[in-house]
Design an enzyme around this catalytic site. Structure first.
Site, PDB file in Angstrom:
ATOM      1  N   GLU A 309       0.853  -1.198   0.000  1.00 15.95           N
ATOM      2  CA  GLU A 309       0.000   0.000   0.000  1.00 15.95           C
ATOM      3  C   GLU A 309       0.888   1.246   0.000  1.00 15.95           C
ATOM      4  OE1 GLU A 309      -4.122  -0.781   1.960  1.00 15.95           O
ATOM      5  OE2 GLU A 309      -2.627  -0.964   3.526  1.00 15.95           O
ATOM      6  N   CYS A 393     -10.960   2.870   6.010  1.00 16.63           N
ATOM      7  CA  CYS A 393     -10.227   4.084   6.402  1.00 16.63           C
ATOM      8  C   CYS A 393     -10.564   5.285   5.520  1.00 16.63           C
ATOM      9  CB  CYS A 393      -8.721   3.818   6.344  1.00 16.63           C
ATOM     10  SG  CYS A 393      -8.190   3.008   4.829  1.00 16.63           S
TER      11      CYS A 393
HETATM   12  O1  FUB Z   1      -4.129   0.407   8.615  1.00 18.52           O
HETATM   13  C1  FUB Z   1      -5.025   1.503   8.718  1.00 18.52           C
HETATM   14  C2  FUB Z   1      -5.393   1.990   7.350  1.00 18.52           C
HETATM   15  O2  FUB Z   1      -6.000   0.920   6.640  1.00 18.52           O
HETATM   16  C3  FUB Z   1      -4.225   2.396   6.495  1.00 18.52           C
HETATM   17  O3  FUB Z   1      -3.867   3.721   6.613  1.00 18.52           O
HETATM   18  C4  FUB Z   1      -4.702   2.078   5.136  1.00 18.52           C
HETATM   19  O4  FUB Z   1      -3.672   2.004   4.189  1.00 18.52           O
HETATM   20  C5  FUB Z   1      -5.419   0.778   5.347  1.00 18.52           C
HETATM   21  O5  FUB Z   1      -4.525  -0.272   5.370  1.00 18.52           O
HETATM   22 ZN    ZN Z   2      -7.732   4.685   3.280  1.00 21.96          ZN
END
Ligand code: FUB
Ligand code: ZN
Length: 627
Positions: A309, A393
């Site tokens: 990510e 999120c």
């Molecule tokens: O892990 C918390 C949030 O969920 C992260 O900021 C996003 O990338 C997603 O993985």
């Molecule tokens: Zn997000």
């Protein structure tokens, strides 16, 4: 330099007012309902002992509710609604009831692994959730004037402060965010301890012996070792780039690892540098910024890879597979804003504006109830926004960004005002120690580059009004009370108008807003030979619904293509589209052959729409970069 806070800013214009209304009336109610039906709110009720049942969902789901409270708090300030205030208070009461005797608050650990608090900081997000709780408490206090959640946040922050730090336990958030939250808490409470704790988290990150390396030795970790090892080790050894914990921040030179984590860390670090003047942190942030400029999508997206990510290498910016998480663009906005406050340079606000109008805005549908997690720059079709995600999120992040939009428009020091974003509305503040000042902005930005600013000090007073010259703007004129300034002073990307201002002075900024063709650095392999269209802060894209269905992949713009902006009030809630002519191959020429020496092209009419509005008319093909 500080931002003029959202509480002193109103927004009233054709572009943002309807979006903010949608945020308040559609997005936030929709997200609250999603939090309810997915058990996110009842998790707190269960942790409070108000109802029976097991924890539901992902271990960091608390953070979605906290972010939503933050969003709703801002919105209650801008769009007061007693019924909503009541609902919000109920959620806050439930959260407050789930706080443990010692101040701890996390529904997952309270319900599932109460004996294992703080053991898996690397992966289990306790400090991340705490950060979002703190931000919610601060926002609710600032926007609604109520301190119940703020008190809850302080009690939890006190526990964290008593647990971690010099002479206590070593600890760091595996997912950053608490750093900038503690700065907000310190500012609102004037408690220096919170600032010191934030500084501790920023400056001890990546120091050896590594907190996360030690945690990896625990065979009985809450959440298990698998994902932790996957993200934090390479060839069986601790590595740490995933959460930017490989080196002390002052020695970091490249943006690495998980993009949202990185953005939140750099934003918090910029806050600390602003407070402490720490030159090493400032230097590192400068270097990291130079690096992010090589890893930045034209949309203001960051983090091309779904694998982590996050970040990969300089210039690696694939279009179809771009991850470019909505939260990462929002995190970039947080970082860029703080870099501006630290340095006063307009480039940071350029990037903020790009991310705001493109990579972040694309994260939500025009009706406010569909969300993109990833924001690719090309699609073969089938990409639609979702009403919600298991890992949700992004939706409440968008809602809180829009709710607090007022915060990003103006900034000030003792004798200076900066106008950073051209958004209609007004701001009020105090300048030169005791002069009340109101500013109003009238503009049809981003559709037009004309901006009228009226300056209204309660007594005539001297100060400098700095107007941002956006990076996209090559030609402009500026006048005060109808008189053009032939050679206005400029510095750091701003027009500086220093004069004695009196109430009713009017500044007219007229920025030419032509259609620009943009070419990527040749090292961006996917874009070789391609260009993208931009007008003002808006990046454009092509969708197959408007452009030659059947040969969309072959769409090209001839070198001398004339492309004109046309406002269309009936399309996509009102947008300026770009119209012109382009070329497509005649696919039938190939017949059944795989290769052909001299393909024919056909001239076609083409239409480009703002990138943020794509995938609102079905999930067809889309391209930003065309031949
Ligand atoms: O892990 C918390 C949030 O969920 C992260 O900021 C996003 O990338 C997603 O993985
Ligand atoms: Zn997000």
């Amino acid at each position: 330099m500080k931002a003029i806070p959202f509480t002193n800013v109103t927004i009233n214009d054709r572009f943002w007012s309807p979006r903010l209304m949608t945020n308040s009336e559609k997005t936030i109610p929709h997200e609250l309902e999603q939090c309810r039906i997915t058990g996110r709110i009842s998790n707190f009720a269960k942790a409070a002992g108000l109802m029976d049942g097991n924890f539901e969902g992902i271990f960091f789901n608390d953070s979605d509710v906290h972010k939503l409270i933050e969003a709703a708090s801002y919105t209650l300030h801008t769009h007061p609604n007693p019924e909503w205030e009541e609902k919000l208070n109920e959620v806050i009461d439930t959260i407050a009831n789930s706080q443990q005797e010692d101040g701890y608050l996390n529904s997952y650990f309270t319900l599932v692994e109460p004996e294992k608090r703080w053991q898996n900081l690397g992966m289990m997000h306790e400090l991340y959730c705490a950060g979002h709780l703190i931000e919610a408490g601060v926002a609710h206090y600032q926007a609604a004037g109520k301190d119940k959640l703020l008190q809850v946040a302080c009690r939890f922050a006190d526990l964290i402060d008593n647990t971690f730090g010099p002479g206590k336990r070593d600890g760091l958030p595996g997912h950053q965010g608490i750093e900038l939250a503690l700065v907000k808490l310190a500012r609102v409470t004037s408690e220096k301890r919170y600032m010191a704790l934030s500084e501790y988290f920023v400056t001890t990150r990546g120091q050896s012996p590594h907190v996360f390396e030690k945690e990896l030795q625990n065979p009985d970790l809450p959440g298990g070792l698998g994902a932790y090892q996957h993200h934090y080790t390479r060839d069986g050894k601790y590595e740490g780039t995933y959460s930017q914990a490989h080196l002390p921040l002052k020695d970091q030179k490249e943006c690495v690892g998980h993009a949202v984590r990185a953005m939140y860390l750099y934003a918090g670090a910029a806050d600390i540098a602003n407070e402490t003047g720490d030159d090493e942190i400032k230097g590192a942030l400068h270097t990291l910024w130079q690096n992010v400029e090589k890893r930045l999508y034209i949309t203001g997206g960051v983090g091309p890879s779904g694998h982590n990510e996050g970040f990969t290498q300089d210039y690696e910016l694939p279009n179809f597979s771009a991850y470019a998480e909505t939260c990462a663009s929002i995190g970039l906005i947080f970082w860029a804003h703080r870099m501006f406050l630290l340095n006063g340079v307009s480039r940071y606000m350029d990037v903020l504006e790009t991310a705001l109008y493109n990579g972040a805005l694309s994260g939500v549908s025009l009706d406010g109830t569909g969300f993109f997690y990833q924001n690719p720059l090309a699609s073969r079709g089938g990409r639609e926004r979702s009403p919600w995600f298991g890992c949700a999120c992004c939706p409440p992040n968008i809602a809180r960004l829009f709710g607090s939009l007022g915060e990003y428009i103006y900034a000030q020091s003792e004798d200076d005002i900066w106008v950073n974003l051209y958004v209609g509305g007004s701001a009020s503040t105090t300048i030169t120690s005791d002069i009340s000042l109101k500013l109003t902005q009238k503009t049809d930005y981003p559709w037009s580059g004309d901006v009228e600013i009226t300056v209204m000090p309660d007594k005539p007073t001297s100060f400098t009004l700095n107007l941002r010259i956006p990076g996209w703007c090559k030609e402009y004129t500026i006048s005060v009370n109808g008189e053009e300034l032939s050679n206005p002073a400029t510095s750091l990307g701003y027009i500086n108008i220093q004069r004695q201002w009196k109430s009713g002075d009017v500044v007219d900024l007229k920025m030419d807003m032509p259609v620009d063709r943009i070419y990527a650095h040749p090292h961006v392999r996917d874009n070789l030979g391609r260009s993208a269209l931009q007008r003002g802060p808006l990046l454009y894209c092509f969708e197959d619904i408007d452009n030659s269905q059947g040969a969309f992949e072959t769409l090209s713009l001839s070198d001398n293509a004339t492309i004109n902006p046309v406002y269309n009030s009936d399309l996509l809630n009102g947008v300026t589209i770009l119209k012109g002519t382009g070329l497509v191959y005649d696919v039938s020429d190939w017949d059944n052959q795989l290769y052909l020496s001299k393909p024919n092209t056909n001239k076609i009419d083409i239409t480009a729409i703002p990138y943020y509005a794509w995938s609102n008319r079905g999930a067809g093909q889309m391209a930003v970069w065309v031949l």
